[in-house]
Every structure is written in structure tokens, then in C-alpha cells.
Design an enzyme around this catalytic site. Structure first.
Site, short mmCIF file in Angstrom:
data_model
loop_
_atom_site.label_atom_id
_atom_site.label_comp_id
_atom_site.label_asym_id
_atom_site.label_seq_id
_atom_site.Cartn_x
_atom_site.Cartn_y
_atom_site.Cartn_z
N GLU A 81 0.83 -1.20 0.00
CA GLU A 81 0.00 0.00 0.00
C GLU A 81 0.87 1.25 0.00
O GLU A 81 1.97 1.24 0.55
CB GLU A 81 -0.90 0.00 1.25
CG GLU A 81 -1.98 -1.06 1.18
CD GLU A 81 -2.78 -1.22 2.47
OE1 GLU A 81 -3.94 -1.60 2.38
OE2 GLU A 81 -2.23 -0.98 3.57
N CYS A 115 3.45 8.57 0.88
CA CYS A 115 4.09 7.66 1.83
C CYS A 115 4.32 6.32 1.10
O CYS A 115 3.36 5.66 0.70
CB CYS A 115 3.14 7.52 3.02
SG CYS A 115 3.75 6.46 4.29
N CYS A 172 8.05 -4.84 15.49
CA CYS A 172 7.69 -3.87 16.54
C CYS A 172 6.29 -4.21 17.06
O CYS A 172 5.37 -4.48 16.27
CB CYS A 172 7.74 -2.45 16.01
SG CYS A 172 9.35 -2.01 15.35
N CYS A 231 2.96 -2.31 15.78
CA CYS A 231 2.78 -2.03 14.35
C CYS A 231 2.10 -3.20 13.64
O CYS A 231 2.56 -4.34 13.72
CB CYS A 231 4.16 -1.76 13.73
SG CYS A 231 4.11 -1.56 11.95
N GLU A 251 10.81 -1.78 6.46
CA GLU A 251 11.95 -1.03 7.00
C GLU A 251 12.87 -0.72 5.82
O GLU A 251 13.56 -1.61 5.31
CB GLU A 251 12.66 -1.88 8.07
CG GLU A 251 14.01 -1.39 8.49
CD GLU A 251 14.08 0.09 8.90
OE1 GLU A 251 13.22 0.58 9.64
OE2 GLU A 251 15.02 0.76 8.42
N SER A 302 12.65 6.30 14.27
CA SER A 302 11.55 5.91 15.14
C SER A 302 12.13 5.55 16.50
O SER A 302 12.76 4.52 16.66
CB SER A 302 10.82 4.69 14.55
OG SER A 302 10.19 5.06 13.36
N CYS A 328 -0.27 5.84 10.11
CA CYS A 328 1.00 5.18 10.47
C CYS A 328 0.72 3.89 11.23
O CYS A 328 -0.03 3.90 12.20
CB CYS A 328 1.82 6.06 11.41
SG CYS A 328 2.45 7.52 10.64
N1 SAH Z 1 10.01 0.94 9.30
C1 SAH Z 1 10.18 2.34 9.35
C2 SAH Z 1 9.22 3.11 8.49
C3 SAH Z 1 7.78 2.65 8.44
S1 SAH Z 1 6.79 2.86 9.89
C4 SAH Z 1 10.14 2.83 10.78
O1 SAH Z 1 9.74 2.08 11.65
O2 SAH Z 1 10.55 3.96 11.01
C5 SAH Z 1 6.38 4.60 9.93
C6 SAH Z 1 6.13 5.13 11.33
O3 SAH Z 1 4.87 4.65 11.86
C7 SAH Z 1 7.19 4.70 12.35
O4 SAH Z 1 7.60 5.77 13.14
C8 SAH Z 1 6.43 3.68 13.16
O5 SAH Z 1 7.01 3.46 14.40
C9 SAH Z 1 5.07 4.30 13.21
N2 SAH Z 1 4.01 3.39 13.68
C10 SAH Z 1 3.98 2.05 13.63
N3 SAH Z 1 2.83 1.56 14.17
C11 SAH Z 1 2.11 2.64 14.57
C12 SAH Z 1 0.84 2.81 15.19
N4 SAH Z 1 0.07 1.77 15.48
N5 SAH Z 1 0.43 4.07 15.45
C13 SAH Z 1 1.18 5.14 15.11
N6 SAH Z 1 2.39 5.05 14.52
C14 SAH Z 1 2.86 3.81 14.25
FE1 SF4 Z 2 8.69 -1.57 13.10
FE2 SF4 Z 2 8.62 0.16 11.01
FE3 SF4 Z 2 8.66 -2.50 10.60
FE4 SF4 Z 2 6.48 -1.40 11.61
S1 SF4 Z 2 7.31 -1.02 9.58
S2 SF4 Z 2 7.51 -3.31 12.32
S3 SF4 Z 2 7.37 0.23 12.86
S4 SF4 Z 2 10.28 -1.28 11.55
#
Ligand code: SAH
Ligand code: SF4
Length: 365
Positions: free
Chosen positions: A103, A116, A127, A130, A182, A235, A354
Site C-alpha cells: 500500500e 508515503c 515492533c 505495528c 523497513e 523511530s 502510520c
Molecule cells: N520501518 C520504518 C518506516 C515505516 S513505519 C520505521 O519504523 O521507522 C512509519 C512510522 O509509523 C514509524 O515511526 C512507526 O514506528 C510508526 N508506527 C507504527 N505503528 C504505529 C501505530 N500503530 N500508530 C502510530 N504510529 C505507528
Molecule cells: Fe517496526 Fe517500522 Fe517494521 Fe512497523 S514497519 S515493524 S514500525 S520497523
């Protein structure tokens, strides 16, 4: 440098021209004994004009177009579904040639169109908060799959959205790698896609308007700083190792002191800062003492802070803090002289905010 990119199983024996940076395309063209200016000419057609067939490359002779089509092809992405949020955010679902889904999210704001982008199908980083992470890792996106998201969204913009903005980037003004995956875990393809989207003959974006977000892969952050100039977002989500390792397994490999050192040495152009994203989760990382600890942690780092209230999704075990707690957290950071914004994610009603991207979880089968 690899001059013979892998071929697609749908086009056996042929290379995808949209998988090549300009220097790779030049190498490939010279291996076919083409004149040196041809690579630049073809590259412009690919990225500035969004051609889908060699017949559209009208300044190439017919024989050359024929030869190119025997050896190569031009991939593209077409959205399978576009959802529109009440706040104007649009979510694009793309089916990849192997059946995986990704997406991209288009966020219109005053004077800006931010896209994005996804860099992987799924994510291996796990994480806890997420949804993309919960679905696990499918595979890295190819260079073409990363940059083709831009062309596909540009193609779906309304005519007045296109005309009102710079023609080089086709209406989009900003790019953020904050979709699925990532980006620094798909380093080679990320760098190639950045070279294409920053090149004048490519998509023509300014490096000031492109941001890569990472969970903190320290060796790749060092490489990135040496390889290319752009904006970095980290992050962070916790000011101490115990909380961060609980939320983000990557912290066990690169703990905060190692990550913050890497941020301090990351080369930034004058007046630019690293953006630290801090997810606010009720009862986990939203206490005033944690705001104080965050202020201490980022001392002597060129930092600005984005506070992102947690976005819930079906089955999520965390909650958003109440507004007064979010404001109190922000106030402590502001008092400590950090530029601190509260970022309410857009598109929550269509699961485009996000951390809510989950194409594979629903559609892959
Ligand atoms: N993997 C990368 C980029 C994609 S995630 C990273 O982690 O930075 C983009 C952002 O969304 C990151 O800061 C992530 O921590 C945040 N994010 C993930 N799950 C979320 C949630 N449930 N609510 C708000 N932000 C979230
Ligand atoms: Fe963590 Fe970013 Fe991967 Fe989600 S997309 S699991 S926030 S590293």
C-alpha cells in the site's frame, strides 16, 4: 556494479528497464554498443514521461525500439483499489507480479502532496505496536516496485492537482518512506530508487523533500549518510533501553546509546535536523519523567520531535493517551527547547494511518 539485473519470471530473458539506475542503464546500453547519449534519452522517457511501451519513445529509430523490446521491458504498477478518507487522504493498494500486495498513502495538506511509500512487502522488525510488523515479512521490493508507486499515484491525480504543481514531480511535492517495511533493511534497492527519484532526468525530487524513516539499523544509517543526502527520521518511541527493547526488538541489537551516537555522526546539511518520531502509548511511554528522559537523551543531537499518538487497529493491545497527557508531554519537550509537533495521523478511517498498513494480512492468500 551489476549490469545484468535479474529478469522477471513473467518476461523470461528480459530485463526491466525500471530496475536500473542511470549508471546501470548506461552500462547496459554500452554493452549493446548503443551511442552514449541513448541511456540518458531512454531514462528520461522512463521516468519523466511515464511511457509504458517502446513505441512511445518517438525519438528512437524503429529498429532500436524493436531491439530494445526484444531484450527488455518496462514494468508498471496499477492500483487495484483506491480508498479515500474523509480528510482527503487516499490509500492505494497494489498487487505485485508474484501475488504479494503493498500500500501507498497520498496525504494532501495545505500546499503539499506527500506520498508515503512502501519499501518491503511486510516487515521483519516485529515492533509490538505495528500492524505491518505483526503480519511478518514477505519480501524486499525491487527498485522498480518502489519507484513505480510514484508513477502510479501521479497517474491517478486529478488534472487540476497535476497542473497546480511542479511538473518534474508530477504534482507530488514530498516523499516519505514510512509505508510498509523497513527501508534500510532493503538497502541496495532503496539507494537505487533514491538515485532515480532524485535525478534531474529521473523523477526530479529535491533531496529536501525526501525522508527515509528507520527503526534504527545503525550500520545502514552510516552507509546512507555517506551514499546520499536526504532527510532522516528515526523511530525512537522510548527514552530508555528497557521500554524500547520491549516495544522494538531491534533495540536489543542496537541499543539507544549506539543509535544516538549514530545520529550524532549522521552528516546533515546546514540547518537540517533529524526527525525523531515518538509514538505515545498510554501507560507505556507517556509519563512526564519519560519526556524528561527523552529531553536528556537527545541533548547535543540536531533533533526535532514528532509525537504520534498511537493509532489503534482491530486487536491492538495498546491505547492512545488522553489529550491532556499528550499536551503535557509536548510541553516538557518544548520547555527543553525542542521543536515538538503532535502529528495526528491522517486517514485512520480507511486504515491508512502510520502503523495501520496491512495489505498482505487481508489480501495475500
Ligand atoms: N520501518 C520504518 C518506516 C515505516 S513505519 C520505521 O519504523 O521507522 C512509519 C512510522 O509509523 C514509524 O515511526 C512507526 O514506528 C510508526 N508506527 C507504527 N505503528 C504505529 C501505530 N500503530 N500508530 C502510530 N504510529 C505507528
Ligand atoms: Fe517496526 Fe517500522 Fe517494521 Fe512497523 S514497519 S515493524 S514500525 S520497523
Amino acid at each position: 556494479m551489476n549490469l545484468q539485473p535479474k529478469t522477471d519470471n513473467k518476461q523470461p530473458g528480459k530485463v526491466d528497464l525500471r530496475d536500473m539506475s542511470l549508471s546501470e542503464l548506461s552500462g547496459w546500453a554500452s554493452s549493446l554498443s548503443l551511442e552514449s547519449f541513448r541511456a540518458r534519452q531512454i531514462f528520461r522517457w522512463l521516468w519523466r514521461s511515464d511511457v509504458t511501451s517502446f513505441d512511445q519513445m518517438t525519438d528512437l529509430q524503429k529498429e532500436l525500439r524493436q531491439r530494445l523490446s526484444e531484450l527488455s521491458y518496462i514494468s508498471s504498477l496499477r492500483p487495484e483499489k483506491i480508498e479515500r478518507s474523509q480528510d482527503g487522504t487516499r490509500k492505494f493498494l497494489f498487487a505485485l507480479s508474484d501475488g504479494n500486495h503493498i500500500e501507498s498513502v497520498l496525504i494532501p495538506e495545505k500546499g503539499r502532496y506527500t506520498l508515503c511509500l512502501s519499501s518491503q512487502a511486510g516487515c521483519a522488525m516485529g515492533c509490538l505496536f505495528c500492524l505491518t510488523g505483526k503480519g511478518g515479512f514477505k519480501r524486499n521490493l525491487k527498485t522498480s516496485e518502489i519507484v513505480n508507486q510514484i508513477l502510479a499515484v501521479q497517474g491517478a491525480l486529478l488534472p487540476d492537482e497535476k497542473l497546480s504543481r511542479s511538473s518534474a514531480s508530477g504534482g507530488l511535492t514530498n516523499l516519505v518512506f514510512m509505508g510498509m517495511g523497513e527501508p534500510l533493511a532493503n538497502y541496495e534497492n532503496l539507494i537505487k530508487s533514491l538515485q532515480i527519484l532524485l535525478a534531474d532526468e529521473g523523477c526530479g525530487f529535491s533531496s529536501r523533500r525526501v525522508t527515509v524513516s528507520t527503526c534504527g539499523l545503525v550500520p545502514q544509517m552510516d552507509r546512507l549518510g555517506k551514499d546520499i543526502t536526504l532527510n532522516l527520521a528515526v523511530s525512537l518511541h522510548a527514552p530508555d533501553n528497557e521500554t524500547r527493547s520491549f516495544l522494538m526488538p531491534i533495540n536489543r541489537t542496537y541499543p539507544l546509546e549506539v543509535l544516538i551516537d549514530a545520529c550524532r555522526r549522521f552528516p546533515l546539511p546546514q540547518r537540517r535536523m533529524i526527525t525523531f518520531e515518538y509514538l505515545l502509548i498510554y501507560g507505556v511511554n507517556d509519563a512526564p519523567e519519560q519526556a524528561q528522559a527523552l529531553a536528556r537523551l537527545l541533548k547535543n543531537v540536531r533533533a526535532k520531535i514528532n509525537l504520534i499518538p498511537f493509532n489503534a487497529y482491530p486487536g491492538s493491545e495498546f491505547k492512545q493517551p488522553p489529550p491532556e497527557k499528550i499536551l503535557a508531554f509536548q510541553q516538557i519537550l518544548v520547555k527543553n527547547h525542542y521543536t515538538t509537533m503532535i502529528r495526528q495521523s491522517k486517514g485512520a478511517d480507511i486504515s491508512a494511518a502510520c502503523g495501520q498498513l496491512h495489505a498482505h494480512a487481508i489480501y495475500a492468500n
